[in-house]
Design an enzyme around this catalytic site. Sequence first.
Site, short mmCIF file in Angstrom:
data_model
loop_
_atom_site.label_atom_id
_atom_site.label_comp_id
_atom_site.label_asym_id
_atom_site.label_seq_id
_atom_site.Cartn_x
_atom_site.Cartn_y
_atom_site.Cartn_z
CD GLU A 6 10.56 12.21 11.73
OE1 GLU A 6 11.36 11.68 10.86
OE2 GLU A 6 9.51 11.50 12.18
CD GLU A 51 13.10 3.85 8.07
OE1 GLU A 51 13.08 4.82 9.07
OE2 GLU A 51 12.90 4.11 6.79
CE LYS A 64 -1.73 2.72 2.83
NZ LYS A 64 -1.93 4.29 2.27
N GLY A 121 7.46 4.90 8.24
CA GLY A 121 6.45 5.73 8.59
C GLY A 121 6.71 6.42 9.77
#
Length: 475
Positions: A386, A255, A181, A233
């Site tokens: 982030e 990750e 996806k 993601g």
Amino acid sequence: MRFEYAPAPESRDVVEIQPSYGLFIDGRFTDGGGTAFKTVNPATEETLAEVACADEADVDRAVAAARKAFETWSALPGTERAKYLFRIARIIQERARELAVLETLDNGKPIRESRDVDVPLVAAHFFYYAGWADKLAYAGFGPAPRPLGVAAQVIPWNFPLMMLAWKIAPALACGNTVVLKPAETTPLTALAFAEICVQAGLPAGVVNIVTGPGATGAALVAHPGVDKVAFTGSTGVGRQIARTVAGGRKKVTLELGGKAANIVFEDAPLDQAVEGIVNGIFFNQGHVCCAGSRLLVAEPIQDELLAALRRRLATLRVGDPMDKNTDVGAINSAAQLARITELVEAGEAEGATRWSPACDLPERGYWFAPTVFTGVAQSHRIACEEVFGPVLSVLTFRTPAEAVEKANNTPYGLSAGVWTEKGSRILWMADRLRAGVVWANTFNRFDPVSPFGGYKESGYGREGGRHGLEAYLDV
């Protein structure tokens, strides 16, 4: 001095974008049961295409197709699987210009990066894992490692085609089949890859592409017919996935986010370090999980380094991603632009000093000027969270031990950079930094042979290299 360049736009004529795209299931394109959505060019807000949305029934069809194909695909000798991977790699090279243009239109990154970084690495990953397909018994995971089965793979929008290659190439080399996806905002190169699978003669059902929002990915991850989950993601979504699969038999690699420290010592080659800093945070508009978003600079050279960095940033060209001269392209979506803006405003409110070079941003599209914050405390949100945008936070240190302490003072642990002429110092730092990847006198250097992954809230598992095979084998 800033030199002005005449516009050098790449042609869109090399890409024929269809008005609408379906799901790719069992070797053919098909309608989706959900409400179709539009994908837009973030540089112009122009609608590029309408894309089908997969519902739970579609996900079920895709997993069933992958399960059926697994029986024959996994039974093929490695030499035969390798032929398909080599063929895919060669077609990617042949269609490189088309894929680079499509990636830039759908993602917003400069064509120079799509052309010179992303697409060559995509082909390289398929070539590399094609070479492993008949050598799995010698990879160090036992004399007869077996594939897991059906792999559910969910990828992000920052490197759509490259993340696809990182996931699909090792999975197929090991004998697994795939349901992938792509991100909702960047589905077009994944759908182009589906066409490449047909062109390469890949057996139906070995690779399936289902498009849609987060709900589609959640349905795929939770599907009982899936044996392996691979996700790249945000850390928040990674936590949700971990909760979904907890207690089950599915093998998982995650990750996730990062807040990397780029550490510059007083003996570092200054000009080289400045280039590494710029590449570390402004490459792909800062939409990089391993971006060097925290600059840790030795106090004695702070002023000199910042002066050189400001001079360099004044030469960056922000604008049309299709122009070959562009250094910094468009932010991928309105939602991501809002997130960046929120954190930058928080940085100012908390007392950090903001600076950006003078640049004219286009009136349409999603844009954010390269930004540097000084006077940053470790408690500031811009130093902790982030940003995933072109925003650099600058902190200082006095000793190597202090640099290590500040670099590790983060819930993330994906990457780090060290700039010094002393090899012994590089090794000393690398041994103490809690990061999956430590670059020495460079940054954002990727290679199919080298494993990539993180610690702590940056996830677990490794992609790339021999290590990347283990995630797709029953060992």
